[in-house]
Design a protein around this motif. Structure first.
Motif, mmCIF file in Angstrom:
data_model
loop_
_atom_site.group_PDB
_atom_site.id
_atom_site.type_symbol
_atom_site.label_atom_id
_atom_site.label_comp_id
_atom_site.label_asym_id
_atom_site.label_seq_id
_atom_site.Cartn_x
_atom_site.Cartn_y
_atom_site.Cartn_z
ATOM 1 N N ASP A 54 21.869 -0.700 -8.748
ATOM 2 C CA ASP A 54 21.331 -0.980 -7.417
ATOM 3 C C ASP A 54 19.809 -1.002 -7.492
ATOM 4 O O ASP A 54 19.165 0.053 -7.496
ATOM 5 C CB ASP A 54 21.801 0.093 -6.426
ATOM 6 C CG ASP A 54 21.463 -0.258 -4.994
ATOM 7 O OD1 ASP A 54 20.664 -1.188 -4.787
ATOM 8 O OD2 ASP A 54 21.994 0.392 -4.082
ATOM 9 N N ALA A 63 17.643 -1.592 -5.321
ATOM 10 C CA ALA A 63 17.003 -1.027 -4.138
ATOM 11 C C ALA A 63 17.006 0.497 -4.148
ATOM 12 O O ALA A 63 16.316 1.122 -3.356
ATOM 13 C CB ALA A 63 17.695 -1.536 -2.868
ATOM 14 N N ARG A 64 17.790 1.091 -5.026
ATOM 15 C CA ARG A 64 17.861 2.554 -5.134
ATOM 16 C C ARG A 64 17.401 3.001 -6.509
ATOM 17 O O ARG A 64 18.124 3.656 -7.236
ATOM 18 C CB ARG A 64 19.290 3.035 -4.844
ATOM 19 C CG ARG A 64 19.757 2.763 -3.423
ATOM 20 C CD ARG A 64 21.216 3.090 -3.255
ATOM 21 N NE ARG A 64 21.503 4.472 -3.639
ATOM 22 C CZ ARG A 64 22.670 4.854 -4.156
ATOM 23 N NH1 ARG A 64 23.623 3.977 -4.389
ATOM 24 N NH2 ARG A 64 22.871 6.122 -4.460
ATOM 25 N N ASN A 110 22.931 -6.343 -9.586
ATOM 26 C CA ASN A 110 21.610 -6.916 -9.345
ATOM 27 C C ASN A 110 21.679 -8.426 -9.137
ATOM 28 O O ASN A 110 20.666 -9.118 -9.261
ATOM 29 C CB ASN A 110 20.671 -6.600 -10.514
ATOM 30 C CG ASN A 110 21.100 -7.298 -11.807
ATOM 31 O OD1 ASN A 110 22.261 -7.645 -11.983
ATOM 32 N ND2 ASN A 110 20.152 -7.504 -12.714
ATOM 33 N N LEU A 164 19.199 -9.914 -6.683
ATOM 34 C CA LEU A 164 17.849 -9.813 -7.231
ATOM 35 C C LEU A 164 17.592 -10.933 -8.231
ATOM 36 O O LEU A 164 16.511 -11.535 -8.242
ATOM 37 C CB LEU A 164 17.669 -8.453 -7.909
ATOM 38 C CG LEU A 164 16.345 -8.276 -8.650
ATOM 39 C CD1 LEU A 164 15.312 -7.651 -7.730
ATOM 40 C CD2 LEU A 164 16.511 -7.431 -9.897
ATOM 41 N N TYR A 218 8.158 -6.918 -11.027
ATOM 42 C CA TYR A 218 8.998 -6.120 -10.136
ATOM 43 C C TYR A 218 8.234 -4.981 -9.482
ATOM 44 O O TYR A 218 8.612 -4.530 -8.390
ATOM 45 C CB TYR A 218 10.224 -5.598 -10.890
ATOM 46 C CG TYR A 218 11.225 -6.690 -11.173
ATOM 47 C CD1 TYR A 218 11.757 -7.456 -10.133
ATOM 48 C CD2 TYR A 218 11.624 -6.991 -12.463
ATOM 49 C CE1 TYR A 218 12.651 -8.484 -10.378
ATOM 50 C CE2 TYR A 218 12.520 -8.018 -12.722
ATOM 51 C CZ TYR A 218 13.033 -8.761 -11.676
ATOM 52 O OH TYR A 218 13.913 -9.780 -11.920
ATOM 53 N N LEU A 233 9.419 -5.873 -5.774
ATOM 54 C CA LEU A 233 10.774 -5.333 -5.668
ATOM 55 C C LEU A 233 11.238 -5.177 -4.224
ATOM 56 O O LEU A 233 12.384 -5.496 -3.890
ATOM 57 C CB LEU A 233 10.864 -3.983 -6.385
ATOM 58 C CG LEU A 233 12.276 -3.384 -6.463
ATOM 59 C CD1 LEU A 233 13.203 -4.311 -7.233
ATOM 60 C CD2 LEU A 233 12.239 -2.000 -7.109
ATOM 61 N N ALA A 234 10.357 -4.698 -3.354
ATOM 62 C CA ALA A 234 10.765 -4.477 -1.959
ATOM 63 C C ALA A 234 11.250 -5.774 -1.312
ATOM 64 O O ALA A 234 12.295 -5.806 -0.655
ATOM 65 C CB ALA A 234 9.610 -3.885 -1.164
ATOM 66 N N THR A 253 14.626 -7.073 -2.771
ATOM 67 C CA THR A 253 15.824 -6.281 -2.484
ATOM 68 C C THR A 253 16.055 -6.080 -0.996
ATOM 69 O O THR A 253 16.956 -5.334 -0.610
ATOM 70 C CB THR A 253 15.737 -4.907 -3.172
ATOM 71 O OG1 THR A 253 14.546 -4.226 -2.741
ATOM 72 C CG2 THR A 253 15.711 -5.054 -4.681
ATOM 73 N N ALA A 254 15.249 -6.722 -0.153
ATOM 74 C CA ALA A 254 15.451 -6.590 1.292
ATOM 75 C C ALA A 254 16.835 -7.127 1.668
ATOM 76 O O ALA A 254 17.231 -8.197 1.211
ATOM 77 C CB ALA A 254 14.374 -7.356 2.051
ATOM 78 N N ALA A 308 24.853 -3.465 3.473
ATOM 79 C CA ALA A 308 23.438 -3.186 3.182
ATOM 80 C C ALA A 308 22.882 -2.111 4.110
ATOM 81 O O ALA A 308 21.752 -2.203 4.593
ATOM 82 C CB ALA A 308 22.612 -4.457 3.306
#
Length: 595
Positions: free
Chosen positions: A303, A305-306, A376, A379, A399, A403-404, A407-408, A448
């Motif tokens: 993940d 985003a995590r 991913n 992404l 990234y 990245l933000a 991965t939104a 999400a």
């Protein structure tokens, strides 16, 4: 090639794809790398017992271990790789730099920062730490040593200047292939700048935007490195290109994960050539000509985003549209475990131009069915379409910067409705309609991190929903017409998990479970793994500061820190070193100090 194969497998890989497809398989008792795939003695014994005559080390674990290569040769087996002396000279990054006339840093001072701590025997981003403040150095050294020892059986680390994203550096490498007759091929360049945690995510060949001067320089240094150690077989020389200058990083004395992009561009099979070289055959004096452009994307069960947390569970389905190459170790229904790298597959597109290859690959990934743990995939699609990538302006800090945005959450707004209509297909006891107007049916889904409520009705004409026309709905396919435009949704359900095209949903119960509430400050395991360390002095009642590492988990050969969410008091510690944990398990509770 008509060659029979013998696989070795750990207990965790008893049903793995490589175990199933090999002609013969030999068990290595245990599950961790230290018990199995890092045990060269057991692998040599397996080869001998099975009647094998050669060993191919792959591209991980012992593939760059000179002691293992010698053990293979001492057992009378053919080693499909370079001589042990070449591995010894280049596999340790410290010795490789000395061979190339480059010395690692000695004492580190504030003036040297930022620096990079690297495992001498490492690869794949393991055993690496960026240090931006001097007080972080000791912890980085300790963490890198532990991770390197676990992944490679060697805890040696060294320090070098960090020339990463801050310096707009690009990770560029040269594929080499050498025979025993004095021929060394340099098979073009590859750009591997898009990385997370120093591990490659997207690779391409040739590296775009390099001028002829630096390309020639890269070829010359790569060939010089290979000839310096009398190299044999496939290998890769890696560089960081920054401000028009190439800095030597290391030589990987093995096949690289990203070798398919070179194969696509040059029309060769590097593994087949490795085997031919090991049999004593000579290469042609000149390599084939390069044609077109190839891009590879690594599909990981993680993940982004995590904090790139690895994910486990059942891979229900993995299917990529025709037209791209898919290298994978998984098939539908396989379990993704905690012990090894979370890479599921490599998707590779080849086309006449870079733009066409990127479009081809991103489109195939977008349409792929990837049903199971979080991956991913989104992404990768967004990365391939990002303006910096399409303009070939990416670097190793890509990234860190983006990245933000990459991965939104962006779920399809009609995916929950499609899921509800597919689920409702055939459920009505009254043939799908009533004489009286029916009340709306309500279903809830999570996607999400957001909850979605949808309403639909059973009518004499079938299923209906406000604002759209339901053209077709069955358990697997829903067609909706929105503002005159038809959209098609493929739907698959596995228990409470529903996949609608590329959107993953979780079907929610009608009423929330009050027992699911947790105390504020609860720290939950983000992944399955093993508790390898607890912060010194961490007991119930201890004072902790926000961001302080409290617990270290090891999963898929990497360590992950669980930090304090706020400054306050540790009111409960529920785990101890050596304990196995599952995702969502309560690890500890920190009560915030609000005074």
């Amino acid at each position: 090639m008509g060659i029979r194969t013998v696989a070795v497998y750990s207990d965790a890989d008893e049903n793995a794809l490589h175990t199933r497809v090999a002609d013969t398989a030999v068990r290595l008792p245990g599950a961790t790398p230290a018990e199995t795939y890092l045990r060269g003695d057991l692998i040599v014994k397996a080869a001998v017992v099975a009647g094998a005559d050669a060993v191919h080390p792959g591209y991980g674990f012992l593939s760059e271990n000179a002691g293992f290569a010698r053990a293979v040769l001492d057992a009378g087996l053919v080693w499909i790789g370079p001589p042990p002396e070449a591995i010894e000279a280049m596999a340790s990054k410290t010795r490789a730099k000395e061979l190339m006339g480059i010395a690692p840093l000695g004492e580190v001072t504030g003036a040297d920062l930022p620096v990079l701590v690297k495992a001498a025997a490492g690869g794949g981003g393991r055993g690496m730490r960026i240090v931006r403040r001097l007080e972080e150095l000791d912890g980085a050294l300790e963490g890198a040593r532990a991770e390197a020892a676990s992944a490679f059986g060697d805890g040696e680390v060294f320090v070098e200047p960090y020339l990463g994203g801050d310096a707009h550096g690009r990770h560029v490498e040269v594929q080499v292939l050498a025979d025993t007759h004095g021929t060394v091929w340099t098979l073009g360049t590859r750009d591997c700048s898009l990385q997370r945690r120093h591990q490659k995510v997207i690779e391409e060949a040739p590296a775009p935007g390099l001028d002829s001067r630096i390309t020639s320089e890269l070829y010359e240094m790569a060939e010089r490195a290979a000839r310096a150690v009398d190299y044999v077989g496939a290998g890769t020389v890696e560089f960081l290109v920054s401000d028009g200058t190439a800095h030597f990083l290391e030589m990987n004395t093995r096949l690289q994960v990203e070798h398919p992009v070179t194969e696509a561009v040059f029309g060769v099979d590097l593994v087949a050539l490795q085997l031919r070289v090991a049999e004593g055959h000579a290469l042609e004096k000149e390599p084939p000509r390069a044609r077109g452009h190839a891009i590879e994307a690594r599909l990981y069960a993680e993940d982004p985003a995590r904090d790139w947390a690895p994910q486990t569970g059942t891979l229900h389905r993995l299917a990529v549209p025709d037209g791209v190459r898919l290298d994978t170790g998984y098939t539908d229904g396989d379990d993704i475990g905690i012990h090894y790298d979370p890479m599921l597959a490599k998707a590779v597109a080849h086309a006449p131009t870079r733009a066409e290859a990127a479009r081809k690959l991103s489109g195939a990934l977008e349409r792929a069915a990837v049903h199971g743990p979080v991956t991913n995939r989104d992404l990768l699609v967004r990365s391939l379409r990002h303006e910096e990538f399409t303009a070939a302006r990416m670097d190793t800090g890509f990234y860190d910067r983006h990245l933000a945005g990459l991965t939104a959450p962006a779920p399809d707004p009609y995916a929950p409705l499609a899921a509800a209509l597919a689920d409702a297909h055939g459920r009505s006891r009254f043939g799908g309609w009533r004489n009286l107007p029916s009340q709306p049916q309500v279903k809830r889904y999570a996607s999400a991190g957001e909850e979605h409520e949808v309403r639909y009705r059973h009518t004499r004409d079938g299923l209906a929903a406000d604002g759209v026309r339901v053209v077709h709905a069955d358990g697997r396919l829903v067609v909706l017409e929105v503002d005159g435009v038809r959209r098609t949704f493929d739907v698959a359900r596995y228990g409470d998990q529903v996949y609608v095209n590329a959107t993953a949903l979780t079907a929610l119960p009608r009423f929330p479970d009050p027992a699911a509430q947790l105390a504020p400050g609860s720290l939950l395991a983000p992944m399955p793994g093993t508790v390898v360390r607890i912060a010194e002095g961490l007991t119930d009642g201890a004072f902790v500061e926000a961001g302080r590492p409290l617990i270290w988990l090891e999963a898929m050969k990497m360590q992950h820190q669980i930090t304090a969410p706020a400054t306050g008091t540790l009111t409960a510690l529920h785990v101890k070193p050596g304990q196995q944990v599952e995702p969502g398990m309560l690890l500890a509770v920190v009560q915030e100090n609000r005074s």
